[in-house]
Write a protein that holds these residues in place. Sequence first.
Motif, PDB file in Angstrom:
ATOM      1  N   GLU B 134       0.825  -1.213   0.000  1.00  0.00           N
ATOM      2  CA  GLU B 134       0.000   0.000   0.000  1.00  0.00           C
ATOM      3  C   GLU B 134       0.853   1.254   0.000  1.00  0.00           C
ATOM      4  OE1 GLU B 134       0.128  -2.358   2.162  1.00  0.00           O
ATOM      5  OE2 GLU B 134      -1.810  -3.325   2.462  1.00  0.00           O
ATOM      6  N   ASP B 135       2.056   1.161   0.573  1.00  0.00           N
ATOM      7  CA  ASP B 135       2.867   2.378   0.693  1.00  0.00           C
ATOM      8  C   ASP B 135       3.787   2.603  -0.513  1.00  0.00           C
ATOM      9  OD1 ASP B 135       4.507   0.269   1.242  1.00  0.00           O
ATOM     10  OD2 ASP B 135       5.168   0.964   3.214  1.00  0.00           O
ATOM     11  N   ALA B 136       3.584   1.837  -1.593  1.00  0.00           N
ATOM     12  CA  ALA B 136       4.424   2.018  -2.784  1.00  0.00           C
ATOM     13  C   ALA B 136       4.428   3.475  -3.274  1.00  0.00           C
ATOM     14  CB  ALA B 136       3.986   1.068  -3.892  1.00  0.00           C
ATOM     15  N   PRO B 137       3.274   4.169  -3.315  1.00  0.00           N
ATOM     16  CA  PRO B 137       3.308   5.556  -3.799  1.00  0.00           C
ATOM     17  C   PRO B 137       4.236   6.442  -2.973  1.00  0.00           C
ATOM     18  CG  PRO B 137       1.041   4.749  -3.696  1.00  0.00           C
ATOM     19  CD  PRO B 137       1.899   3.708  -3.051  1.00  0.00           C
ATOM     20  N   ARG B 138       4.272   6.206  -1.677  1.00  0.00           N
ATOM     21  CA  ARG B 138       5.150   7.021  -0.830  1.00  0.00           C
ATOM     22  C   ARG B 138       6.628   6.687  -1.098  1.00  0.00           C
ATOM     23  NH1 ARG B 138       7.771   5.937   3.220  1.00  0.00           N
ATOM     24  NH2 ARG B 138       6.728   3.974   3.697  1.00  0.00           N
ATOM     25  N   ALA B 396      -4.058  -4.715  -7.450  1.00  0.00           N
ATOM     26  CA  ALA B 396      -5.159  -4.783  -6.488  1.00  0.00           C
ATOM     27  C   ALA B 396      -4.641  -4.963  -5.072  1.00  0.00           C
ATOM     28  CB  ALA B 396      -6.104  -5.935  -6.859  1.00  0.00           C
ATOM     29  N   ALA B 397      -3.538  -5.686  -4.932  1.00  0.00           N
ATOM     30  CA  ALA B 397      -2.975  -5.882  -3.595  1.00  0.00           C
ATOM     31  C   ALA B 397      -2.491  -4.559  -3.021  1.00  0.00           C
ATOM     32  CB  ALA B 397      -1.835  -6.891  -3.650  1.00  0.00           C
ATOM     33  N   ALA B 398      -2.037  -3.651  -3.911  1.00  0.00           N
ATOM     34  CA  ALA B 398      -1.522  -2.370  -3.444  1.00  0.00           C
ATOM     35  C   ALA B 398      -2.646  -1.396  -3.071  1.00  0.00           C
ATOM     36  CB  ALA B 398      -0.634  -1.743  -4.510  1.00  0.00           C
ATOM     37  N   GLY B 399      -3.847  -1.602  -3.646  1.00  0.00           N
ATOM     38  CA  GLY B 399      -4.945  -0.716  -3.311  1.00  0.00           C
ATOM     39  C   GLY B 399      -5.962  -0.637  -4.428  1.00  0.00           C
ATOM     40  N   PRO B 400      -7.096   0.011  -4.169  1.00  0.00           N
ATOM     41  CA  PRO B 400      -8.147   0.099  -5.195  1.00  0.00           C
ATOM     42  C   PRO B 400      -7.638   0.818  -6.448  1.00  0.00           C
ATOM     43  CG  PRO B 400      -8.957   0.820  -3.052  1.00  0.00           C
ATOM     44  CD  PRO B 400      -7.484   0.664  -2.912  1.00  0.00           C
ATOM     45  N   PHE B 401      -8.140   0.398  -7.608  1.00  0.00           N
ATOM     46  CA  PHE B 401      -7.715   1.042  -8.849  1.00  0.00           C
ATOM     47  C   PHE B 401      -8.890   1.175  -9.803  1.00  0.00           C
ATOM     48  CE2 PHE B 401      -7.248  -3.492  -9.605  1.00  0.00           C
ATOM     49  CZ  PHE B 401      -7.763  -3.660 -10.884  1.00  0.00           C
ATOM     50  N   ALA B 402      -8.751   2.142 -10.733  1.00  0.00           N
ATOM     51  CA  ALA B 402      -9.764   2.315 -11.769  1.00  0.00           C
ATOM     52  C   ALA B 402      -9.300   1.609 -13.033  1.00  0.00           C
ATOM     53  CB  ALA B 402      -9.973   3.807 -12.047  1.00  0.00           C
ATOM     54  N   ALA B 403     -10.212   0.903 -13.675  1.00  0.00           N
ATOM     55  CA  ALA B 403      -9.845   0.123 -14.859  1.00  0.00           C
ATOM     56  C   ALA B 403      -9.265   1.001 -15.960  1.00  0.00           C
ATOM     57  CB  ALA B 403     -11.059  -0.646 -15.375  1.00  0.00           C
ATOM     58  N   ASP B 404      -9.891   2.180 -16.204  1.00  0.00           N
ATOM     59  CA  ASP B 404      -9.417   3.059 -17.284  1.00  0.00           C
ATOM     60  C   ASP B 404      -7.968   3.490 -17.045  1.00  0.00           C
ATOM     61  OD1 ASP B 404     -11.852   2.827 -18.410  1.00  0.00           O
ATOM     62  OD2 ASP B 404     -12.570   4.843 -17.867  1.00  0.00           O
TER      63      ASP B 404
END
Lengths: 228, 799
Positions: B134-138, B396-404
Amino acid sequence: MNGHTFFLADARLVAMPSGALWWPEERLLCVSDLHLGKAERMARRGGTLLPPYETQATLARLTADLEATGAARVLCLGDSFDDAEAAGALVEAERLWLMRLMAGREWIWILGNHDPAPTDCGGSYRGEITLGPLTFRHIAAGEAEVSGHYHPKCTLAGRARPCFLTDGRRLILPAYGAYTGGLWCHDPTLVALMRPGALAILTGTKAIPVPMPRRAPQIRPRSSSFAR
Amino acid sequence: MSLLPPFLAPFFAARGWTLHPHQEEMLAGADAPALLLVAPTGGGKTLAGFLPTLAELGPHPAPGLHTLYISPLKALAADIRRNLRAPIEGAGLAIRVEDRTGDTGSHVRRRQRADPPHILLTTPESLALLLSYEDAPRIFAGLQRVIVDEIHALAESRRGDQLMLCLARLQRLAPGLRRVGLSATVEDPPALARFLAAHPGPCRVLMADPGPDPDIAMLETETPPPWAGGGGRHAIPEVLAEIRRHRTTLVFHNTRAQAELFFHALWLANEDDLPIGIHHGSLSREQRERVEAAMVAGELRAIVCTGSLDLGIDWGDVDLVIQVGAPKNVKRLVQRIGRANHRYNAPSKALLVPANRFEVVECLAALEAVRDHALDGEPRGPGPRDVLCQHILITAAAGPFAADALFAEVISAGPYAGLSRADFDACLDFVATGGYALRAYDRWQRIMLRGGLWQLRDPRTAQVIRMNIGTIIDTEVLKVRMRGRGGAPLGEIEEGFAATLTPGDTFLMAGQVVRYEGLHEMTVEVTRNPGRDPRVATFNGTKFATSTLLTHRILELFRQPGWPGLPRHTADWLALQRKVSRLPEADRLLVESFPHDGREHLCLYGFAGRNAQQTLGLLLTKRMEEERLSPLGFVATDYATLIWGLEAVTDPAPLFEAERLREGLESWLAGNAVMKRTFRNSAIIAGLIERTHMGRRRTGKQATFSSDILYDTLLRHDPGHLLLRITREEAERGLVDFGRIEEMLARTRGRVDCLRLDRVTPLAAPLFLEMGRVPVEGAGRQRLMEEQAAALMAAAGLS
């Protein structure tokens, strides 16, 4: 029908290549360890989404055996459903298919460790049952008995196949369900259950009897497989 | 005016280093969004990759991750860390460099996530794992540069596809990210640049000076190579003499088993006790590290090795490369030769040792190709969708995502630039629901759409997803260790080989003869035993197909009336084949039929490479089954397929009709072992099957069943399923390689020459010693099973 005929407590029985047991005199077909609903159960518990066709595959095989034998009685030897909820979770088409197979036949469910309580599928439910000279139960425990539970398998000429095990005193059936693994028949558990001189009858296109291997000839190669 | 930053200049000056032109160019192009540097081994490639990073970070960098370095080998990451220490400490820079691989402890891993170093050295799999948190963006928000080392090697497998998807993700987390690829000599640099670029962005190619041509020849041996087989043991005296004559020699083998055999034989003949080590991928980490350390310390005169030393680690002092066995592929040979003399602008020295007579021909063809600067290589296909399915799970494991958004990201990865939205949606549906025609799992979806975002139905499954990251599918192996408390680990062997062992058997492992004692908790226990006649363990060595370029050059050689370029023994052998049968020709298909050892044999010389010849074996045995010829099995090499069975083939021509073969492919693809193996790999990568973890293995197997059952079930009930489509595509270009069968059919155009002979021919003989025989499951096999059962029953007095 490519079966292998043998005797157990004076009853003449046929081991069918599909893994079903046919008792002509009683017009009884016996199958063990169907594990219906296994894929659904794995999905429900957050596991992978396996192809949801194993119940269809198992029922198709059972349908073929029923047509080939004209069986009047069917005995499912336990672990017919992968768990208590699996029976209720059958999709409608599968449920209807099962009902069609049951219609007009005496149908006995023996309870197993995966399905220890009756379901709402009809038929009768028993912990075990004695018919003529033979007793049918899920896990081997006595003489003149037919059981399942262990999913025995055996190799011949480098090929592994589910197999029947019989030593003239008891008979252990292979698992009939599509998504089932097996236990090598030289496993100490099975060796302890079967007397010397026991036969393994391999399933496949034709039922093939061989002397039951009682020792691992070697480390068994494990085919690509996974456990859950 | 050098672009070298002033704070590095004193360090360079003290060492007497000056920048190579391509290192200058890398500094000059530091701001480019993507750069591909193609340079020979020893060209200071890695430093060229890192110089811009050091320049940007400077002596007093702010905290945070600046550069990510990715290599295909764990060992390379550790090696680079050591090598970077010199300039960083020498120039007094406060730059933190750390590696993070499967070997990194969990404590360090946690700390690295909380407080990343300036430069993180890692592998594609470890990067994918990092991105699943989950903290990959940071962690990656401030990332400036990513360096992909040995990108030519990564691009050859799905690991490269996965890595490019990960770079696309990184690019989103850090929009200013610049990419650098470092590659050995390749045949098509622009294609590799498109692979690396953030599509549709540019990627400039920098070509370093390729250096002088290598000094390369075939090793002359007193004993001619054997008629068949491999290993090159006939050349031991000459190889020892060369080792004695040079400072450090790398002796490359194509398979681990051959490396073990050769090393054993070399050791027995090593009367001067020259320090020689062995290195291959089936040895335990401890074993390999010991050899690597001895090599770095200059304590070894030679290392017998496999592709495990193709990449990376700079051995410095190597002045000779010996390639034992045919090189299969000119490009890889050139890269291997580059391992000799890691000094820029000095010619590399290499010797080829053909292991048998056929390989003499292949080696000659390869030598000529190297001299002609002809490089081979097949264009890589589009990114496989099983890897995409895994990427969706990781996302998905990292967090919610939008398909587009995810789709936009995925098609910015080079290998997926051409992916259609429909294909993407099919993968997404597979991950969510299994993608079955029977919509059975609507209640139990793995990922659900909630508020416009896809997320895990059960967040706990993230753990399972992380455990299954990666695209390398190992064959099942067992660890080997010395018996007794704390016995030393030696390495691993394939389960299939272990299955053939009985206590008391001896085999070669890590260069010593060991005795098989037993299996204990899924570990093979052995004792030391200088037995006389050890067997050789089989290993999961990748078998490369001989390239189209090389096979064409071999067929060209066959056309000559005589072969002055070949040693006498090999020229005589070819002449004998020409006399008793024929030599294969490029525009005709030669088929030989003969009895041997109680079985009928059919040998066809398609020269289509190992995988395509294997497919031909599968297709033909299926046709033979239909014709009731009871085939029992076949074996394939790069140039021929040998089929054996119970019945003689009197008229094989109909078997080779191109149309029938193509039709056969269609129906055959359904039920064969190659497809099942390919399916298993794709199913594991796509997340349908979990990897088996050693810790979870039990002896009771009731709960364990074969992936073959899933394949059969899917094929019968859902033949259009995504995974079956992926399996077919993978198999067609990988293990099936139907493209090369088409190429063979096109050049032979139905001109089949069938010869009935009374015995094995000179050219067919080697096939009888090939490993990897494939059994055919048909009427013949059933007959044999029944015969064996009857024999067993009779022996037991039961019939």
